[in-house]
Enzyme design. Sequence first.
Site, PDB file in Angstrom:
ATOM      1  N   ASP A 147      41.668  51.005  47.171  1.00 53.62           N
ATOM      2  CA  ASP A 147      40.224  50.983  46.939  1.00 53.62           C
ATOM      3  C   ASP A 147      39.986  51.033  45.436  1.00 53.62           C
ATOM      4  O   ASP A 147      39.609  52.066  44.865  1.00 53.62           O
ATOM      5  CB  ASP A 147      39.565  52.169  47.642  1.00 53.62           C
ATOM      6  CG  ASP A 147      38.041  52.073  47.639  1.00 53.62           C
ATOM      7  OD1 ASP A 147      37.520  51.049  47.162  1.00 53.62           O
ATOM      8  OD2 ASP A 147      37.383  53.011  48.125  1.00 53.62           O
TER       9      ASP A 147
ATOM     10  N   GLU B  46      37.091  42.699  46.959  1.00 50.56           N
ATOM     11  CA  GLU B  46      35.992  41.756  46.737  1.00 50.56           C
ATOM     12  C   GLU B  46      35.565  41.082  48.037  1.00 50.56           C
ATOM     13  O   GLU B  46      36.387  40.553  48.774  1.00 50.56           O
ATOM     14  CB  GLU B  46      36.385  40.682  45.719  1.00 50.56           C
ATOM     15  CG  GLU B  46      35.203  39.801  45.325  1.00 50.56           C
ATOM     16  CD  GLU B  46      35.513  38.869  44.160  1.00 50.56           C
ATOM     17  OE1 GLU B  46      34.563  38.459  43.469  1.00 50.56           O
ATOM     18  OE2 GLU B  46      36.698  38.550  43.940  1.00 50.56           O
TER      19      GLU B  46
END
EC number: 3.2.1.4
Length: 631
Positions: free
Chosen positions: A572, A581
């Site tokens: 993360d 993304e």
Amino acid sequence: MRSGANYWGGTLEVAEENAEEVDEEEAEERRRRNRMERGSQQGNNYEHLNETQQSWLLFPEALKKKGKKKQSVDLGCMVCSRKAFKWSLISIGIAFLVIALPTIIVKAIPKHKSRPPAPDDYTRALHKALLFFNAQKSGKLGKSNGISWRGDSGLQDGNDTVFKRGLVGGYYDAGDNTKFNFPMAYAMTMLSWSSIEYSHKYRSIGEYTHVRELIKWGTDYLLLNFNSSAARVDQIYAQIGGSRNGSQTPDDHYCWERPEDMDYPRPAIAVSAGPDLAGEMAAALAAASIVFRDSNAAYSRRLVRGAETLFRFARDQGRRRSYCRGNPFIEPYYNSTGYYDEYMWGATWLYYATGNNTYLSLATNRGLPKNSRAFFGIPDLSVPSWDNKLPAAMLLLTRFRIFLSPGYPYEDMLRMYHNVTALNMCSYLPQFAVFNWTKGGLIQLNHGRPQPLQYAANAAFLASLFADYLNATDVPGFNCGPNFIPIHVLRSFATSQVDYIMGKNPLKMSYIVGYGDKFPRHVHHRGASIPHNKRRYSCTGGWKWKDSSKPNPNNVTGAMVGGPDRFDHFHDSRNNYSYTEPTLAGNAGLVAALVSLTVTDANYGIDKNSIFEAVPPLYPQSPPPPPPWRP
């Protein structure tokens, strides 16, 4: 009455004798009446009278023996038995208690709106996944957009073009601020397809108006990228903004700015060739025209005209080269590996939108599967994506064969498409080991490369949709070689992949932002990572937010991130876009998969007929006669 005259004749002596008898009778009559009045005053007690006397007071049918109850009841207009009368009263009483009394109570209770059935997990995730598109909007946003940290942006886009209205609107592709038309058009096609097949589900959960508004936001923008009023065009726009790899000048990748604060050049990139781009844009407009056919006929016709113009551009012999070839602003990001799949895809959608058999003849032309290698058995070509439309196009044509059975001259090619579609579905099943799987249960359709979730979501949608096609025709399954595969096995594949995305994985991590308790907090997204505090951060001034270890101050709700690696590991990290993304194309596949699996009170498969409304009645032609026999 007495009289001195004898009006009736005879002697007066007889009259006198008769008069005395009349006097005695009148006295007896008075005594009898006195006795009746005393009996009435005693409560009509006739027990002291003999039967003859009682007959003077009662009707003969009312006489009863002493001590015996009456067996009937006189209701005036009718006479019924006492037993029937008693049960009638009891029945009326029961009916009152069972029907009337509850009705009275319900009417008396204050009215409240009944609660809808509790949404299932797929419905809750779908509500959020659609919001991602609201967060990606470019242009002038209304108050109803629903994303508090987003505002108007990109209002100067397209000022360097010949179009007076510029190129304002559309969607930003991912965590940057570039508008790539190729994946954007694919995303709109997928949203439209899901809306056509499952409009009843969108309506049931209250998202039908929303999804159509999202589609129109995209198609309105796509119509701006060419001269949509002309029958033929010689260029179309491919994107707004972008950057070169490794660029050190202000652009969409070098800068870390909110879309509302962009102050660097964002050129509009036009192409004079590109059947892949034009074919996908044509598919998007044609599919959307079906969505708006009933609600906005004028807009639907405009979309069809635009789609036909784009497809003429795509089919122009002099323009048959990839739209991105040699362009450093496009090729590194959304490189197209071919355009024959877009020919099949675009032609199929145009046939459904117009009913023009020319498009069907092209979609079933033997040259398309040959040049696209659709029948070569290449595993990677079974993977649906923004670059590979073959599995989706063949499934769409299989739909045509399953429900309409057009026969000659299309049957041979449609049967081949149907067979390959079944083989594509076989390749998704773990027992055939065509693709690797992570230990946690995620299929590796992109062979362990980054961002695997978008491919899994697209495949889940196609599998779920094919299962619904079979179910709608009461076909229990399909064959993978000698193995019969029931529908539920294919549906289990679809649910397993979507469940993985929603959190049923080794990390118990939901890869949809805002869904569940544990989801990515450092999404690679400029607008979400910079505080909405009315302060403007410059191109490089925003880098501190990109590099910050703190969670994003704004959640880009509904965004499906790139996903884990082939070991089910996930980082993360905002700086690692491979993991964190989101993209338009990926989220469109997720939305389509979610709505196909959503359980609603209108939970019946697909809408079989809406997509075929423009298709004319089919009268199969007779096959050509065999050649004459020669000895």
